[in-house]
Design a protein around this motif. Structure first.
Motif, PDB file in Angstrom:
ATOM      1  N   ASN A 110       0.810  -1.224   0.000  1.00  0.00           N
ATOM      2  CA  ASN A 110       0.000   0.000   0.000  1.00  0.00           C
ATOM      3  C   ASN A 110       0.835   1.262   0.000  1.00  0.00           C
ATOM      4  OD1 ASN A 110       0.990  -0.147   2.558  1.00  0.00           O
ATOM      5  ND2 ASN A 110      -0.957  -0.663   3.500  1.00  0.00           N
ATOM      6  N   ASN A 111       2.162   1.147  -0.129  1.00  0.00           N
ATOM      7  CA  ASN A 111       3.060   2.290  -0.258  1.00  0.00           C
ATOM      8  C   ASN A 111       3.017   3.239   0.942  1.00  0.00           C
ATOM      9  OD1 ASN A 111       5.099   3.379  -1.825  1.00  0.00           O
ATOM     10  ND2 ASN A 111       3.760   4.904  -2.722  1.00  0.00           N
ATOM     11  N   ARG A 112       2.613   2.753   2.108  1.00  0.00           N
ATOM     12  CA  ARG A 112       2.587   3.628   3.283  1.00  0.00           C
ATOM     13  C   ARG A 112       3.852   3.420   4.116  1.00  0.00           C
ATOM     14  NH1 ARG A 112      -1.827   0.841   7.295  1.00  0.00           N
ATOM     15  NH2 ARG A 112      -0.402  -0.765   7.969  1.00  0.00           N
ATOM     16  N   ARG A 113       4.220   4.467   4.844  1.00  0.00           N
ATOM     17  CA  ARG A 113       5.403   4.387   5.700  1.00  0.00           C
ATOM     18  C   ARG A 113       5.025   3.803   7.049  1.00  0.00           C
ATOM     19  NH1 ARG A 113       8.735   9.839   5.735  1.00  0.00           N
ATOM     20  NH2 ARG A 113       8.679   9.138   7.863  1.00  0.00           N
ATOM     21  N   THR A 114       5.870   2.922   7.563  1.00  0.00           N
ATOM     22  CA  THR A 114       5.650   2.296   8.861  1.00  0.00           C
ATOM     23  C   THR A 114       6.892   2.524   9.707  1.00  0.00           C
ATOM     24  OG1 THR A 114       4.288   0.600   7.825  1.00  0.00           O
ATOM     25  CG2 THR A 114       5.092   0.139  10.028  1.00  0.00           C
ATOM     26  N   ILE A 115       6.682   3.006  10.923  1.00  0.00           N
ATOM     27  CA  ILE A 115       7.783   3.236  11.853  1.00  0.00           C
ATOM     28  C   ILE A 115       7.742   2.141  12.906  1.00  0.00           C
ATOM     29  CG2 ILE A 115       8.752   4.828  13.545  1.00  0.00           C
ATOM     30  CD1 ILE A 115       7.369   7.088  11.920  1.00  0.00           C
ATOM     31  N   ILE A 116       8.873   1.449  13.087  1.00  0.00           N
ATOM     32  CA  ILE A 116       8.930   0.309  14.012  1.00  0.00           C
ATOM     33  C   ILE A 116      10.042   0.549  15.025  1.00  0.00           C
ATOM     34  CG2 ILE A 116       9.192  -2.185  14.204  1.00  0.00           C
ATOM     35  CD1 ILE A 116       8.436  -2.338  11.211  1.00  0.00           C
ATOM     36  N   ARG A 117       9.702   0.446  16.299  1.00  0.00           N
ATOM     37  CA  ARG A 117      10.701   0.601  17.371  1.00  0.00           C
ATOM     38  C   ARG A 117      11.549  -0.658  17.492  1.00  0.00           C
ATOM     39  NH1 ARG A 117       9.860   4.873  20.691  1.00  0.00           N
ATOM     40  NH2 ARG A 117       7.805   5.822  20.637  1.00  0.00           N
ATOM     41  N   ASN A 118      12.795  -0.491  17.897  1.00  0.00           N
ATOM     42  CA  ASN A 118      13.690  -1.640  17.997  1.00  0.00           C
ATOM     43  C   ASN A 118      13.260  -2.618  19.083  1.00  0.00           C
ATOM     44  OD1 ASN A 118      14.499  -0.174  20.234  1.00  0.00           O
ATOM     45  ND2 ASN A 118      16.689  -0.362  19.816  1.00  0.00           N
ATOM     46  N   SER A 119      12.510  -2.175  20.084  1.00  0.00           N
ATOM     47  CA  SER A 119      12.043  -3.085  21.132  1.00  0.00           C
ATOM     48  C   SER A 119      10.984  -4.058  20.610  1.00  0.00           C
ATOM     49  CB  SER A 119      11.484  -2.304  22.314  1.00  0.00           C
ATOM     50  OG  SER A 119      10.378  -1.523  21.913  1.00  0.00           O
ATOM     51  N   GLN A 120      10.352  -3.748  19.468  1.00  0.00           N
ATOM     52  CA  GLN A 120       9.332  -4.609  18.877  1.00  0.00           C
ATOM     53  C   GLN A 120       9.905  -5.579  17.839  1.00  0.00           C
ATOM     54  OE1 GLN A 120       5.998  -4.585  19.782  1.00  0.00           O
ATOM     55  NE2 GLN A 120       6.717  -3.220  21.398  1.00  0.00           N
ATOM     56  N   ILE A 121      11.123  -5.328  17.372  1.00  0.00           N
ATOM     57  CA  ILE A 121      11.710  -6.102  16.286  1.00  0.00           C
ATOM     58  C   ILE A 121      12.269  -7.427  16.794  1.00  0.00           C
ATOM     59  CG2 ILE A 121      13.541  -6.155  14.556  1.00  0.00           C
ATOM     60  CD1 ILE A 121      13.233  -3.102  14.374  1.00  0.00           C
ATOM     61  N   VAL A 122      11.901  -8.495  16.089  1.00  0.00           N
ATOM     62  CA  VAL A 122      12.430  -9.825  16.376  1.00  0.00           C
ATOM     63  C   VAL A 122      13.552 -10.155  15.388  1.00  0.00           C
ATOM     64  CG1 VAL A 122      11.881 -12.280  16.486  1.00  0.00           C
ATOM     65  CG2 VAL A 122      10.229 -10.597  17.328  1.00  0.00           C
ATOM     66  N   ALA A 123      13.321  -9.900  14.086  1.00  0.00           N
ATOM     67  CA  ALA A 123      14.333 -10.188  13.057  1.00  0.00           C
ATOM     68  C   ALA A 123      14.136  -9.300  11.849  1.00  0.00           C
ATOM     69  CB  ALA A 123      14.240 -11.646  12.640  1.00  0.00           C
ATOM     70  N   VAL A 124      15.231  -8.997  11.153  1.00  0.00           N
ATOM     71  CA  VAL A 124      15.203  -8.251   9.889  1.00  0.00           C
ATOM     72  C   VAL A 124      16.039  -9.040   8.891  1.00  0.00           C
ATOM     73  CG1 VAL A 124      15.803  -6.115   8.711  1.00  0.00           C
ATOM     74  CG2 VAL A 124      15.020  -6.027  11.083  1.00  0.00           C
ATOM     75  N   THR A 125      15.429  -9.352   7.731  1.00  0.00           N
ATOM     76  CA  THR A 125      16.159 -10.070   6.684  1.00  0.00           C
ATOM     77  C   THR A 125      15.938  -9.394   5.346  1.00  0.00           C
ATOM     78  OG1 THR A 125      14.273 -11.567   6.403  1.00  0.00           O
ATOM     79  CG2 THR A 125      16.060 -12.330   7.812  1.00  0.00           C
ATOM     80  N   GLU A 126      16.945  -9.465   4.467  1.00  0.00           N
ATOM     81  CA  GLU A 126      16.826  -8.892   3.139  1.00  0.00           C
ATOM     82  C   GLU A 126      15.979  -9.820   2.277  1.00  0.00           C
ATOM     83  OE1 GLU A 126      19.686  -7.131  -0.378  1.00  0.00           O
ATOM     84  OE2 GLU A 126      20.572  -7.873   1.463  1.00  0.00           O
ATOM     85  N   GLN A 127      15.106  -9.233   1.448  1.00  0.00           N
ATOM     86  CA  GLN A 127      14.187 -10.019   0.622  1.00  0.00           C
ATOM     87  C   GLN A 127      14.289  -9.594  -0.825  1.00  0.00           C
ATOM     88  OE1 GLN A 127      11.693 -12.438   1.700  1.00  0.00           O
ATOM     89  NE2 GLN A 127      13.190 -12.403   3.350  1.00  0.00           N
ATOM     90  N   GLU A 128      13.985 -10.526  -1.716  1.00  0.00           N
ATOM     91  CA  GLU A 128      13.811 -10.216  -3.128  1.00  0.00           C
ATOM     92  C   GLU A 128      12.404  -9.658  -3.262  1.00  0.00           C
ATOM     93  OE1 GLU A 128      15.671 -11.099  -6.045  1.00  0.00           O
ATOM     94  OE2 GLU A 128      17.403 -11.601  -4.815  1.00  0.00           O
ATOM     95  N   HIS A 129      12.266  -8.514  -3.949  1.00  0.00           N
ATOM     96  CA  HIS A 129      10.935  -7.925  -4.135  1.00  0.00           C
ATOM     97  C   HIS A 129      10.217  -8.659  -5.258  1.00  0.00           C
ATOM     98  CE1 HIS A 129       7.683  -5.133  -4.257  1.00  0.00           C
ATOM     99  NE2 HIS A 129       7.987  -4.722  -5.468  1.00  0.00           N
ATOM    100  N   GLN A 130       8.985  -9.132  -4.974  1.00  0.00           N
ATOM    101  CA  GLN A 130       8.212  -9.866  -5.985  1.00  0.00           C
ATOM    102  C   GLN A 130       7.296  -8.939  -6.715  1.00  0.00           C
ATOM    103  OE1 GLN A 130       7.519 -11.590  -2.633  1.00  0.00           O
ATOM    104  NE2 GLN A 130       9.145 -13.062  -2.895  1.00  0.00           N
TER     105      GLN A 130
END
Length: 63
Positions: A43-63
């Protein structure tokens, strides 16, 4: 390594962010000292995420 240094390598790339509340897919557009900002693919919207909520971040291929 600090949070900001670890997240900078993903800046400008498509990522998958797993949080306590769910999973987000998007392009990481910004990194602050305790938050990341992603632009979601669906939906092209910006999302702000705090580091205390993050479990994992991985690089993805965009489909």
């Amino acid at each position: 390594m600090a949070f900001r240094d670890q997240m900078r390598k993903f800046e400008g790339k498509s990522v998958k962010v797993e949080t306590r509340c769910g999973i987000f897919f998007g392009c990481m557009v910004g990194v602050r000292s305790t938050t990341i900002i992603i632009r979601e693919h669906e939906n092209n919207r910006r999302t702000i995420i705090r580091n205390s909520q993050i479990v994992a971040v991985t690089e993805q291929e965009h489909q």
